[in-house]
Design a protein around this motif. Structure first.
Motif, PDB file in Angstrom:
ATOM      1  N   VAL A  56      86.606 -17.321  25.448  1.00 38.76           N
ATOM      2  CA  VAL A  56      87.282 -17.459  26.740  1.00 38.76           C
ATOM      3  C   VAL A  56      86.383 -16.835  27.799  1.00 38.76           C
ATOM      4  N   LEU A  57      86.105 -17.598  28.844  1.00 39.92           N
ATOM      5  CA  LEU A  57      85.289 -17.069  29.942  1.00 39.92           C
ATOM      6  C   LEU A  57      86.130 -16.990  31.213  1.00 39.92           C
ATOM      7  N   TYR A  58      86.290 -15.772  31.728  1.00 48.48           N
ATOM      8  CA  TYR A  58      86.889 -15.591  33.051  1.00 48.48           C
ATOM      9  C   TYR A  58      85.782 -15.856  34.064  1.00 48.48           C
ATOM     10  N   HIS A  59      86.080 -16.736  34.984  1.00 49.29           N
ATOM     11  CA  HIS A  59      85.022 -17.269  35.858  1.00 49.29           C
ATOM     12  C   HIS A  59      85.583 -17.574  37.239  1.00 49.29           C
ATOM     13  N   SER A  60      84.764 -17.451  38.234  1.00 52.72           N
ATOM     14  CA  SER A  60      85.065 -17.981  39.567  1.00 52.72           C
ATOM     15  C   SER A  60      83.873 -18.835  39.967  1.00 52.72           C
ATOM     16  N   PRO A  61      84.140 -19.971  40.642  1.00 51.17           N
ATOM     17  CA  PRO A  61      83.014 -20.857  40.978  1.00 51.17           C
ATOM     18  C   PRO A  61      82.011 -20.199  41.920  1.00 51.17           C
ATOM     19  N   GLN A  62      80.764 -20.604  41.744  1.00 55.51           N
ATOM     20  CA  GLN A  62      79.636 -20.113  42.565  1.00 55.51           C
ATOM     21  C   GLN A  62      79.534 -18.595  42.552  1.00 55.51           C
ATOM     22  N   THR A  63      79.522 -18.057  41.364  1.00 50.90           N
ATOM     23  CA  THR A  63      79.324 -16.616  41.180  1.00 50.90           C
ATOM     24  C   THR A  63      78.339 -16.415  40.032  1.00 50.90           C
ATOM     25  N   ARG A  64      78.160 -15.162  39.671  1.00 52.85           N
ATOM     26  CA  ARG A  64      77.311 -14.875  38.510  1.00 52.85           C
ATOM     27  C   ARG A  64      77.890 -15.505  37.238  1.00 52.85           C
ATOM     28  N   VAL A  81      78.444 -20.279  32.437  1.00 54.26           N
ATOM     29  CA  VAL A  81      78.885 -21.664  32.209  1.00 54.26           C
ATOM     30  C   VAL A  81      77.658 -22.511  31.842  1.00 54.26           C
ATOM     31  N   PHE A  82      76.557 -22.309  32.559  1.00 57.72           N
ATOM     32  CA  PHE A  82      75.298 -23.014  32.264  1.00 57.72           C
ATOM     33  C   PHE A  82      74.892 -22.766  30.805  1.00 57.72           C
ATOM     34  N   LEU A  83      74.910 -21.513  30.382  1.00 58.84           N
ATOM     35  CA  LEU A  83      74.514 -21.198  29.002  1.00 58.84           C
ATOM     36  C   LEU A  83      75.451 -21.872  27.990  1.00 58.84           C
ATOM     37  N   LEU A  84      76.765 -21.811  28.246  1.00 58.23           N
ATOM     38  CA  LEU A  84      77.726 -22.420  27.316  1.00 58.23           C
ATOM     39  C   LEU A  84      77.508 -23.932  27.230  1.00 58.23           C
ATOM     40  N   GLU A  85      77.199 -24.541  28.368  1.00 55.02           N
ATOM     41  CA  GLU A  85      76.927 -25.989  28.366  1.00 55.02           C
ATOM     42  C   GLU A  85      75.624 -26.280  27.616  1.00 55.02           C
ATOM     43  N   GLU A  86      74.634 -25.436  27.801  1.00 60.41           N
ATOM     44  CA  GLU A  86      73.351 -25.612  27.099  1.00 60.41           C
ATOM     45  C   GLU A  86      73.562 -25.460  25.585  1.00 60.41           C
ATOM     46  N   LEU A  87      74.404 -24.501  25.196  1.00 57.56           N
ATOM     47  CA  LEU A  87      74.688 -24.300  23.772  1.00 57.56           C
ATOM     48  C   LEU A  87      75.497 -25.474  23.221  1.00 57.56           C
ATOM     49  N   GLY A  88      76.275 -26.099  24.110  1.00 61.51           N
ATOM     50  CA  GLY A  88      77.087 -27.239  23.688  1.00 61.51           C
ATOM     51  C   GLY A  88      78.235 -26.831  22.781  1.00 61.51           C
ATOM     52  N   VAL A  89      78.819 -25.672  23.043  1.00 52.13           N
ATOM     53  CA  VAL A  89      79.920 -25.184  22.200  1.00 52.13           C
ATOM     54  C   VAL A  89      81.222 -25.242  22.999  1.00 52.13           C
ATOM     55  N   LEU A  99      86.061 -25.608  42.901  1.00 48.85           N
ATOM     56  CA  LEU A  99      86.180 -25.261  44.331  1.00 48.85           C
ATOM     57  C   LEU A  99      87.133 -26.215  45.038  1.00 48.85           C
ATOM     58  N   GLN A 100      86.992 -27.492  44.688  1.00 50.64           N
ATOM     59  CA  GLN A 100      87.852 -28.501  45.309  1.00 50.64           C
ATOM     60  C   GLN A 100      89.321 -28.230  44.957  1.00 50.64           C
ATOM     61  N   LYS A 101      89.554 -27.887  43.698  1.00 54.90           N
ATOM     62  CA  LYS A 101      90.920 -27.617  43.248  1.00 54.90           C
ATOM     63  C   LYS A 101      91.488 -26.388  43.959  1.00 54.90           C
ATOM     64  N   GLN A 102      90.616 -25.376  44.127  1.00 53.99           N
ATOM     65  CA  GLN A 102      91.082 -24.140  44.758  1.00 53.99           C
ATOM     66  C   GLN A 102      91.375 -24.354  46.243  1.00 53.99           C
ATOM     67  N   ALA A 103      90.720 -25.363  46.831  1.00 56.54           N
ATOM     68  CA  ALA A 103      90.919 -25.624  48.270  1.00 56.54           C
ATOM     69  C   ALA A 103      92.195 -26.425  48.523  1.00 56.54           C
ATOM     70  N   ILE A 138      77.072 -27.023  37.691  1.00 57.32           N
ATOM     71  CA  ILE A 138      77.282 -27.193  39.149  1.00 57.32           C
ATOM     72  C   ILE A 138      78.491 -28.102  39.386  1.00 57.32           C
ATOM     73  N   GLU A 139      78.563 -29.178  38.600  1.00 56.54           N
ATOM     74  CA  GLU A 139      79.692 -30.123  38.768  1.00 56.54           C
ATOM     75  C   GLU A 139      81.020 -29.436  38.442  1.00 56.54           C
ATOM     76  N   ILE A 140      81.010 -28.606  37.418  1.00 58.35           N
ATOM     77  CA  ILE A 140      82.233 -27.872  37.060  1.00 58.35           C
ATOM     78  C   ILE A 140      82.656 -26.993  38.232  1.00 58.35           C
ATOM     79  N   ASP A 141      81.680 -26.289  38.809  1.00 59.66           N
ATOM     80  CA  ASP A 141      81.994 -25.408  39.943  1.00 59.66           C
ATOM     81  C   ASP A 141      82.521 -26.197  41.146  1.00 59.66           C
ATOM     82  N   GLN A 142      81.894 -27.339  41.402  1.00 61.24           N
ATOM     83  CA  GLN A 142      82.335 -28.161  42.555  1.00 61.24           C
ATOM     84  C   GLN A 142      83.788 -28.586  42.366  1.00 61.24           C
TER      85      GLN A 142
END
Ligand SMILES: N[C@@H](CCC(=O)N[C@@H](CS)C(=O)NCC(=O)O)C(=O)O
Length: 209
Positions: free
Chosen positions: A7-15, A20-28, A204-208, A197-201
């Motif tokens: 489980v990753l607690y995350h906010s878009p466009q942050t550290r 998220v990039f690493l998890l996508e690269e791992l493909g898990v 962000l759209q959902k949060q707006a 990046i697409e996930i973050d976009q």
């Protein structure tokens, strides 16, 4: 308990975006718990009980809480050794891998923050990173002759550094060189980065709304 129970607690466009990039690269598979910082969700009692600093990224895996980007990168890359993003304990590159991953949190970030806030520089002997220019020169020198930090093979730390340097370049926190620009571009042109990046976009759209 599964190693995929992430489980990753995350906010878009942050550290958190780098993780998220690493998890996508791992493909898990992983679950994102998105915190809307504009609504102060990172300061909720529920989240502060998990990470008292109220910061993302915060990773939870089988009950263990992993905070700090450096720890998150090291933890995830080690959790999936079959993906080849971390040199094994016996690999001669392991020491350098740890060194340049830790360097981000111990030397680079404090130096960049001090520099950006125009804090008066202390004597290099008492600063954890020496001086801003010594710190940055050492990092850049490491990239002089290879495609990646440790040579010709990409590891998790390259995802970390590529995304960190991109962000710093965008905010004019560092001056780059053609070699560093090429390194950043090599990393951020990866499909996993584009997906992050697409996930973050979308978030962000959902949060707006
Ligand atoms: N030392 C932490 C820093 C994390 C951090 O500063 N995250 C920021 C987002 S980029 C945050 O969560 N800020 C929330 C706040 O305190 O308002 C790490 O390396 O992970």
């Amino acid at each position: 308990m599964s190693k995929h129970d992430l489980v990753l607690y995350h906010s878009p466009q942050t550290r958190g975006s780098g993780i998220v990039f690493l998890l996508e690269e791992l493909g898990v598979p992983y679950t994102l718990k998105v915190l809307n910082r504009n609504k102060g969700e990172h300061r909720s009692a529920e989240f502060l009980a998990i990470n008292p600093l109220g910061k993302v990224p915060t990773l939870v895996h089988n009950g263990a809480v992993i905070t700090e980007q450096v720890a998150c990168y090291l933890y995830l890359a080690d959790l999936f050794p079959e993906k080849g993003l971390a040199p094994s304990l016996k690999d001669p590159k392991r020491g350098e891998y740890l060194r340049w991953t830790a360097y981000q949190g111990s030397s680079f970030e404090p130096a960049v923050v001090d520099h950006a806030l125009q804090r008066k520089a202390g004597d290099p002997s008492i600063m954890p990173y020496g001086s801003y220019s010594i710190m940055l020169d050492a990092l850049y020198k490491q990239l002089d002759n290879h495609s990646y930090l440790l040579g010709d093979q990409m590891y998790a730390l390259d995802l970390f550094w590529g995304s960190t340097l991109k962000w710093c370049r965008e905010f004019n926190l560092i001056e780059t060189t053609p070699i560093i620009d090429a390194y950043i571009d090599r990393i951020v042109s990866r499909s996993a980065f584009i997906k992050a990046i697409e996930i973050d976009q979308a978030l962000l759209q959902k949060q707006a709304e």
